[in-house]
Design an enzyme around this catalytic site. Structure first.
Site, PDB file in Angstrom:
ATOM      1  N   GLY A   6     -54.979  59.190  32.219  1.00  0.00           N
ATOM      2  CA  GLY A   6     -54.290  58.967  30.947  1.00  0.00           C
ATOM      3  C   GLY A   6     -52.783  58.887  31.054  1.00  0.00           C
ATOM      4  O   GLY A   6     -52.075  59.057  30.060  1.00  0.00           O
ATOM      5  N   GLN A   7     -52.272  58.606  32.251  1.00  0.00           N
ATOM      6  CA  GLN A   7     -50.815  58.516  32.421  1.00  0.00           C
ATOM      7  C   GLN A   7     -50.297  57.212  31.828  1.00  0.00           C
ATOM      8  O   GLN A   7     -50.827  56.135  32.119  1.00  0.00           O
ATOM      9  CB  GLN A   7     -50.468  58.581  33.915  1.00  0.00           C
ATOM     10  CG  GLN A   7     -48.963  58.563  34.185  1.00  0.00           C
ATOM     11  CD  GLN A   7     -48.638  58.683  35.679  1.00  0.00           C
ATOM     12  OE1 GLN A   7     -49.534  58.645  36.525  1.00  0.00           O
ATOM     13  NE2 GLN A   7     -47.372  58.830  35.988  1.00  0.00           N
TER      14      GLN A   7
ATOM     15  N   HIS B  60     -44.229  63.803  35.294  1.00  0.00           N
ATOM     16  CA  HIS B  60     -43.805  64.743  34.246  1.00  0.00           C
ATOM     17  C   HIS B  60     -44.900  65.753  34.010  1.00  0.00           C
ATOM     18  O   HIS B  60     -46.091  65.440  34.134  1.00  0.00           O
ATOM     19  CB  HIS B  60     -43.454  64.012  32.943  1.00  0.00           C
ATOM     20  CG  HIS B  60     -44.502  63.050  32.485  1.00  0.00           C
ATOM     21  ND1 HIS B  60     -44.703  61.820  33.088  1.00  0.00           N
ATOM     22  CD2 HIS B  60     -45.431  63.131  31.494  1.00  0.00           C
ATOM     23  CE1 HIS B  60     -45.690  61.190  32.488  1.00  0.00           C
ATOM     24  NE2 HIS B  60     -46.160  61.966  31.521  1.00  0.00           N
ATOM     25  N   LEU B  61     -44.493  66.962  33.674  1.00  0.00           N
ATOM     26  CA  LEU B  61     -45.424  68.017  33.279  1.00  0.00           C
ATOM     27  C   LEU B  61     -45.416  68.089  31.764  1.00  0.00           C
ATOM     28  O   LEU B  61     -44.347  68.187  31.153  1.00  0.00           O
ATOM     29  CB  LEU B  61     -44.952  69.381  33.815  1.00  0.00           C
ATOM     30  CG  LEU B  61     -45.287  69.797  35.236  1.00  0.00           C
ATOM     31  CD1 LEU B  61     -44.821  68.780  36.260  1.00  0.00           C
ATOM     32  CD2 LEU B  61     -44.688  71.169  35.533  1.00  0.00           C
TER      33      LEU B  61
HETATM   34  P1  5GP Z   1     -48.352  60.440  29.812  1.00  0.00           P
HETATM   35  O1  5GP Z   1     -49.184  59.639  28.850  1.00  0.00           O
HETATM   36  O2  5GP Z   1     -47.721  59.526  30.851  1.00  0.00           O
HETATM   37  O3  5GP Z   1     -49.028  61.617  30.404  1.00  0.00           O
HETATM   38  O4  5GP Z   1     -47.184  61.053  28.952  1.00  0.00           O
HETATM   39  C1  5GP Z   1     -46.100  60.315  28.481  1.00  0.00           C
HETATM   40  C2  5GP Z   1     -45.540  61.086  27.315  1.00  0.00           C
HETATM   41  O5  5GP Z   1     -44.236  60.605  27.080  1.00  0.00           O
HETATM   42  C3  5GP Z   1     -46.328  60.919  26.021  1.00  0.00           C
HETATM   43  O6  5GP Z   1     -46.744  62.183  25.547  1.00  0.00           O
HETATM   44  C4  5GP Z   1     -45.329  60.253  25.076  1.00  0.00           C
HETATM   45  O7  5GP Z   1     -45.445  60.730  23.760  1.00  0.00           O
HETATM   46  C5  5GP Z   1     -43.997  60.604  25.694  1.00  0.00           C
HETATM   47  N1  5GP Z   1     -42.957  59.636  25.466  1.00  0.00           N
HETATM   48  C6  5GP Z   1     -43.056  58.288  25.643  1.00  0.00           C
HETATM   49  N2  5GP Z   1     -41.862  57.704  25.364  1.00  0.00           N
HETATM   50  C7  5GP Z   1     -41.020  58.713  25.026  1.00  0.00           C
HETATM   51  C8  5GP Z   1     -39.637  58.720  24.630  1.00  0.00           C
HETATM   52  O8  5GP Z   1     -38.954  57.705  24.549  1.00  0.00           O
HETATM   53  N3  5GP Z   1     -39.100  59.944  24.349  1.00  0.00           N
HETATM   54  C9  5GP Z   1     -39.827  61.100  24.452  1.00  0.00           C
HETATM   55  N4  5GP Z   1     -39.193  62.252  24.153  1.00  0.00           N
HETATM   56  N5  5GP Z   1     -41.132  61.118  24.811  1.00  0.00           N
HETATM   57  C10 5GP Z   1     -41.709  59.929  25.089  1.00  0.00           C
END
Ligand code: 5GP
Ligand code: ZN
Length: 124
Positions: free
Chosen positions: A103-104, A110-111
């Site tokens: 789900g990345q 990132h954590l």
């Molecule tokens: P992943 O889906 O890769 O595990 O997590 C990515 C996270 O980054 C998601 O929870 C999403 O809400 C967050 N995210 C995406 N774009 C931004 C942004 O521009 N600013 C912030 N603060 N969070 C973001």
């Protein structure tokens, strides 16, 4: 400037752009090696992201080039913030989504720090 102090330089990466200050974010904590920001789309009352300053696409890429203690910093910073906010009392979750099945959606390690409600198990 030492390697640990250098910022990322991946022009198109959203989190590198946040780390360079080009995209605004709510910064909760900073260290020499990492920054913790509030997630834009929180999935729990408390939802933060620990961003290493060094760009790496995922955990595997990060560990491949990690300096001694580099991964420790991410968890140490996370734990400090969690304890400062008192979430260690009722519990919390630290998640690293990796790849398509994981789900990345952002290709910069990132954590996720999640707390403030019962999070349930198994995930999604
Ligand atoms: P992943 O889906 O890769 O595990 O997590 C990515 C996270 O980054 C998601 O929870 C999403 O809400 C967050 N995210 C995406 N774009 C931004 C942004 O521009 N600013 C912030 N603060 N969070 C973001
Ligand atoms: Zn990046």
């Amino acid at each position: 400037m030492t390697q640990t102090q250098s910022t990322s330089n991946e022009p198109s990466c959203i989190f590198c752009r946040i780390l360079r200050g080009e995209i605004p974010s709510t910064i909760l904590r900073k260290s020499e090696r990492s920054v913790i920001i509030a997630d834009l789309s929180p999935q729990a009352p408390f939802h933060a992201l620990v961003l290493p300053r060094r760009h790496a696409a995922d955990l595997g890429a990060f560990m491949k080039d990690a300096a001694p203690g580099e991964i420790d910093d991410l968890f140490a910073q996370a734990l400090t913030l969690i304890e400062e906010r008192g979430f260690d009392r009722k519990g919390y979750r630290i998640v690293i989504n990796t790849g398509e099945d994981g789900g990345q959606t952002v290709g910069h390690l990132h954590l996720h720090l999640l707390a403030g409600r019962n999070l349930g198990w198994p995930p999604g």
